[in-house]
Design a protein around this motif. Structure first.
Motif, PDB file in Angstrom:
ATOM      1  N   ARG A 114     -13.393  52.413   9.780  1.00 18.97           N
ATOM      2  CA  ARG A 114     -12.527  51.817  10.794  1.00 18.97           C
ATOM      3  C   ARG A 114     -13.355  50.881  11.673  1.00 18.97           C
ATOM      4  NH1 ARG A 114      -7.680  53.007  12.789  1.00 18.97           N
ATOM      5  NH2 ARG A 114      -7.641  55.048  11.754  1.00 18.97           N
ATOM      6  N   GLY A 115     -12.835  49.667  11.920  1.00 14.14           N
ATOM      7  CA  GLY A 115     -13.551  48.709  12.752  1.00 14.14           C
ATOM      8  C   GLY A 115     -13.725  49.208  14.173  1.00 14.14           C
ATOM      9  N   ILE A 116     -14.906  49.010  14.743  1.00 11.08           N
ATOM     10  CA  ILE A 116     -15.156  49.407  16.130  1.00 11.08           C
ATOM     11  C   ILE A 116     -14.510  48.418  17.096  1.00 11.08           C
ATOM     12  CG2 ILE A 116     -16.965  49.626  17.894  1.00 11.08           C
ATOM     13  CD1 ILE A 116     -18.737  50.898  15.803  1.00 11.08           C
ATOM     14  N   HIS A 117     -14.697  47.135  16.843  1.00 17.06           N
ATOM     15  CA  HIS A 117     -14.144  46.114  17.728  1.00 17.06           C
ATOM     16  C   HIS A 117     -12.681  45.807  17.413  1.00 17.06           C
ATOM     17  CE1 HIS A 117     -18.557  45.375  17.976  1.00 17.06           C
ATOM     18  NE2 HIS A 117     -18.259  45.277  19.250  1.00 17.06           N
ATOM     19  N   HIS A 118     -12.271  46.129  16.176  1.00 16.75           N
ATOM     20  CA  HIS A 118     -10.880  45.950  15.764  1.00 16.75           C
ATOM     21  C   HIS A 118     -10.417  47.248  15.100  1.00 16.75           C
ATOM     22  CE1 HIS A 118     -10.751  41.634  16.664  1.00 16.75           C
ATOM     23  NE2 HIS A 118     -12.000  41.600  16.208  1.00 16.75           N
ATOM     24  N   PRO A 119     -10.122  48.277  15.908  1.00 16.61           N
ATOM     25  CA  PRO A 119      -9.798  49.596  15.345  1.00 16.61           C
ATOM     26  C   PRO A 119      -8.531  49.624  14.502  1.00 16.61           C
ATOM     27  CG  PRO A 119      -9.445  49.549  17.725  1.00 16.61           C
ATOM     28  CD  PRO A 119     -10.162  48.295  17.373  1.00 16.61           C
ATOM     29  N   GLU A 120      -7.713  48.573  14.585  1.00 14.11           N
ATOM     30  CA  GLU A 120      -6.517  48.517  13.748  1.00 14.11           C
ATOM     31  C   GLU A 120      -6.867  48.186  12.287  1.00 14.11           C
ATOM     32  OE1 GLU A 120      -7.236  44.277  15.051  1.00 14.11           O
ATOM     33  OE2 GLU A 120      -7.441  46.292  15.919  1.00 14.11           O
ATOM     34  N   VAL A 121      -8.116  47.768  12.036  1.00 10.01           N
ATOM     35  CA  VAL A 121      -8.539  47.379  10.686  1.00 10.01           C
ATOM     36  C   VAL A 121      -9.253  48.555  10.018  1.00 10.01           C
ATOM     37  CG1 VAL A 121      -9.929  45.800   9.310  1.00 10.01           C
ATOM     38  CG2 VAL A 121      -8.755  44.969  11.362  1.00 10.01           C
ATOM     39  N   MET A 122      -8.780  48.914   8.823  1.00 11.50           N
ATOM     40  CA  MET A 122      -9.405  49.966   8.031  1.00 11.50           C
ATOM     41  C   MET A 122      -9.882  49.393   6.700  1.00 11.50           C
ATOM     42  SD  MET A 122      -9.570  53.130   9.237  1.00 11.50           S
ATOM     43  CE  MET A 122      -9.651  54.040   7.700  1.00 11.50           C
ATOM     44  N   TYR A 123     -11.027  49.860   6.243  1.00 12.43           N
ATOM     45  CA  TYR A 123     -11.571  49.456   4.947  1.00 12.43           C
ATOM     46  C   TYR A 123     -11.628  50.696   4.057  1.00 12.43           C
ATOM     47  CZ  TYR A 123     -13.118  45.492   7.764  1.00 12.43           C
ATOM     48  OH  TYR A 123     -13.158  44.408   8.612  1.00 12.43           O
ATOM     49  N   SER A 124     -10.858  50.676   2.977  1.00  8.07           N
ATOM     50  CA  SER A 124     -10.818  51.809   2.056  1.00  8.07           C
ATOM     51  C   SER A 124     -11.904  51.671   1.002  1.00  8.07           C
ATOM     52  CB  SER A 124      -9.448  51.885   1.383  1.00  8.07           C
ATOM     53  OG  SER A 124      -9.297  50.804   0.465  1.00  8.07           O
ATOM     54  N   LYS A 125     -12.008  52.677   0.146  1.00  7.75           N
ATOM     55  CA  LYS A 125     -13.005  52.643  -0.927  1.00  7.75           C
ATOM     56  C   LYS A 125     -12.787  51.433  -1.833  1.00  7.75           C
ATOM     57  CE  LYS A 125     -12.651  55.493  -4.382  1.00  7.75           C
ATOM     58  NZ  LYS A 125     -12.660  56.734  -5.224  1.00  7.75           N
ATOM     59  N   ASP A 126     -11.525  51.060  -2.047  1.00  6.78           N
ATOM     60  CA  ASP A 126     -11.229  49.916  -2.910  1.00  6.78           C
ATOM     61  C   ASP A 126     -11.654  48.585  -2.301  1.00  6.78           C
ATOM     62  OD1 ASP A 126     -10.159  51.590  -4.791  1.00  6.78           O
ATOM     63  OD2 ASP A 126      -8.090  51.347  -4.093  1.00  6.78           O
ATOM     64  N   ASP A 127     -11.876  48.569  -0.986  1.00  7.11           N
ATOM     65  CA  ASP A 127     -12.300  47.339  -0.309  1.00  7.11           C
ATOM     66  C   ASP A 127     -13.809  47.115  -0.419  1.00  7.11           C
ATOM     67  OD1 ASP A 127      -9.739  46.613   0.681  1.00  7.11           O
ATOM     68  OD2 ASP A 127      -9.945  48.108   2.278  1.00  7.11           O
ATOM     69  N   ILE A 128     -14.544  48.132  -0.890  1.00  7.01           N
ATOM     70  CA  ILE A 128     -16.011  48.093  -0.893  1.00  7.01           C
ATOM     71  C   ILE A 128     -16.539  47.726  -2.272  1.00  7.01           C
ATOM     72  CG2 ILE A 128     -18.115  49.383  -0.421  1.00  7.01           C
ATOM     73  CD1 ILE A 128     -16.296  48.957   2.026  1.00  7.01           C
ATOM     74  N   TYR A 129     -17.426  46.740  -2.314  1.00  7.11           N
ATOM     75  CA  TYR A 129     -18.128  46.379  -3.554  1.00  7.11           C
ATOM     76  C   TYR A 129     -19.337  47.275  -3.767  1.00  7.11           C
ATOM     77  CZ  TYR A 129     -21.591  43.616  -6.226  1.00  7.11           C
ATOM     78  OH  TYR A 129     -22.561  43.192  -7.097  1.00  7.11           O
ATOM     79  N   TYR A 130     -20.146  47.435  -2.711  1.00  6.96           N
ATOM     80  CA  TYR A 130     -21.393  48.197  -2.848  1.00  6.96           C
ATOM     81  C   TYR A 130     -21.790  48.768  -1.486  1.00  6.96           C
ATOM     82  CZ  TYR A 130     -26.252  49.329  -4.045  1.00  6.96           C
ATOM     83  OH  TYR A 130     -27.437  49.979  -4.246  1.00  6.96           O
ATOM     84  N   SER A 131     -22.078  50.072  -1.451  1.00  7.53           N
ATOM     85  CA  SER A 131     -22.543  50.747  -0.234  1.00  7.53           C
ATOM     86  C   SER A 131     -23.989  51.180  -0.421  1.00  7.53           C
ATOM     87  CB  SER A 131     -21.680  51.980   0.069  1.00  7.53           C
ATOM     88  OG  SER A 131     -20.338  51.616   0.296  1.00  7.53           O
ATOM     89  N   TYR A 132     -24.770  51.151   0.650  1.00  6.78           N
ATOM     90  CA  TYR A 132     -26.183  51.498   0.565  1.00  6.78           C
ATOM     91  C   TYR A 132     -26.738  51.756   1.957  1.00  6.78           C
ATOM     92  CZ  TYR A 132     -26.715  46.642   2.062  1.00  6.78           C
ATOM     93  OH  TYR A 132     -26.621  45.463   2.758  1.00  6.78           O
ATOM     94  N   GLN A 133     -27.951  52.257   2.011  1.00  6.68           N
ATOM     95  CA  GLN A 133     -28.653  52.436   3.285  1.00  6.68           C
ATOM     96  C   GLN A 133     -29.752  51.397   3.375  1.00  6.68           C
ATOM     97  OE1 GLN A 133     -30.001  56.387   4.293  1.00  6.68           O
ATOM     98  NE2 GLN A 133     -27.958  56.896   5.029  1.00  6.68           N
ATOM     99  N   SER A 134     -29.677  50.525   4.386  1.00  6.90           N
ATOM    100  CA  SER A 134     -30.731  49.524   4.578  1.00  6.90           C
ATOM    101  C   SER A 134     -31.995  50.172   5.119  1.00  6.90           C
ATOM    102  CB  SER A 134     -30.248  48.429   5.525  1.00  6.90           C
ATOM    103  OG  SER A 134     -29.856  48.982   6.768  1.00  6.90           O
ATOM    104  N   ARG A 135     -31.842  51.266   5.830  1.00  2.00           N
ATOM    105  CA  ARG A 135     -32.957  52.095   6.294  1.00  2.00           C
ATOM    106  C   ARG A 135     -32.364  53.459   6.609  1.00  2.00           C
ATOM    107  NH1 ARG A 135     -32.468  52.202  11.857  1.00  2.00           N
ATOM    108  NH2 ARG A 135     -31.322  50.477  12.803  1.00  2.00           N
TER     109      ARG A 135
END
Length: 259
Positions: A114-135
């Motif tokens: 859920r967006g912090i600055h735009h909490p009305e916006v949600m990103y589901s698993k289907d919206d994600i290409y690739y998730s990772y930890q930068s650190r």
């Protein structure tokens, strides 16, 4: 250029063991830099850049943000638009940061992000290409919408070397490896001593904190790990000499294929 003696006042805040660790990592940096600079450098033909991703990464403290500002200024002077791929980031915004400055800040929920600055916006698993930890503790994600856009026009991505190399060489879902459609530039200082000097002097007062000194060592070790991968894959490298950010910006653009 700064020698190790000029670093001594700040290094004395570290334990003797940690100082030896930093000295050793400076030597590793110089060895890896030599490998990177020995790699063959070839500029990409600008006529080929109808789509794909241009990327920049560098060691922590190499001046990436400073040089990128000059890259963007030079692009504007040439009336060249290079849309940016904005990453989702789960870390908290720092003072002065906002939506797409520099990330899309989100919180993780059962339904997705859920967006912090735009909490009305949600990103589901289907919206994600690739998730990772930068650190450790900092999760990021690349949106599928941006990936699809980069298949039609050239875009810019700023993230860590392991992620860039992964998407360059690996099929993710239905998206094939980016291969030569992903052009990476690695930004480096001209020596390990210069690199450590800049990193320690970025926020010198914070070095009084043991927690911050531990964080600095972590950044140095992480940067060396990324640099090792950059050297292994012969990522093209640009040096950011002190006071010559404009020159570094021009070299980056040239490597990307903007003459």
């Amino acid at each position: 250029m700064h020698n190790i003696e000029e670093l001594t006042p700040l290094l004395h805040l570290f334990t003797a063991e940690d100082r030896e660790t930093l000295y050793a990592l400076v030597e590793v940096y110089d060895a890896l830099l030599g490998e990177l600079l020995d790699s063959e450098r070839t500029a990409q033909d600008s006529s080929e850049k109808t789509s794909g991703i241009l990327a920049l990464n560098g060691a922590s403290g190499a001046g990436q943000s400073y040089v990128l500002e000059r890259v963007e200024t030079q692009l504007k002077k040439r009336s060249i638009e290079l849309p940016r791929i904005y990453l989702l980031a789960t870390r908290s915004p720092r003072p002065g940061e906002g939506h797409k400055e520099p990330y899309i800040f989100v919180t993780k929920t059962d339904a997705g992000f859920r967006g912090i600055h735009h909490p009305e916006v949600m990103y589901s698993k289907d919206d994600i290409y690739y998730s990772y930890q930068s650190r450790p503790g900092a999760a990021n994600a690349i949106l599928m919408a941006d990936v699809r856009a980069a298949m039609k026009k050239t875009m810019y991505l700023e993230t860590v070397i392991p992620t860039l190399l992964h998407i360059k060489t690996t099929r993710i879902g239905e998206v094939p490896p980016w291969g030569e459609k992903l052009k990476i530039v690695y930004l480096a200082t001209p020596s390990g001593q210069e690199w450590l000097y800049r990193l320690l002097n970025r926020e010198p007062l914070k070095l009084e904190s043991e927690e911050w000194r531990i964080a600095i060592i972590g950044r140095v070790e992480s940067s060396i790990g990324d640099m090792e991968q950059a050297a292994e894959y012969k990522v093209q490298t640009v040096l950011n000499w002190h006071g010559k950010g404009e020159q570094a910006a021009q070299e980056i653009l040239s490597t990307w294929g903007f003459e």
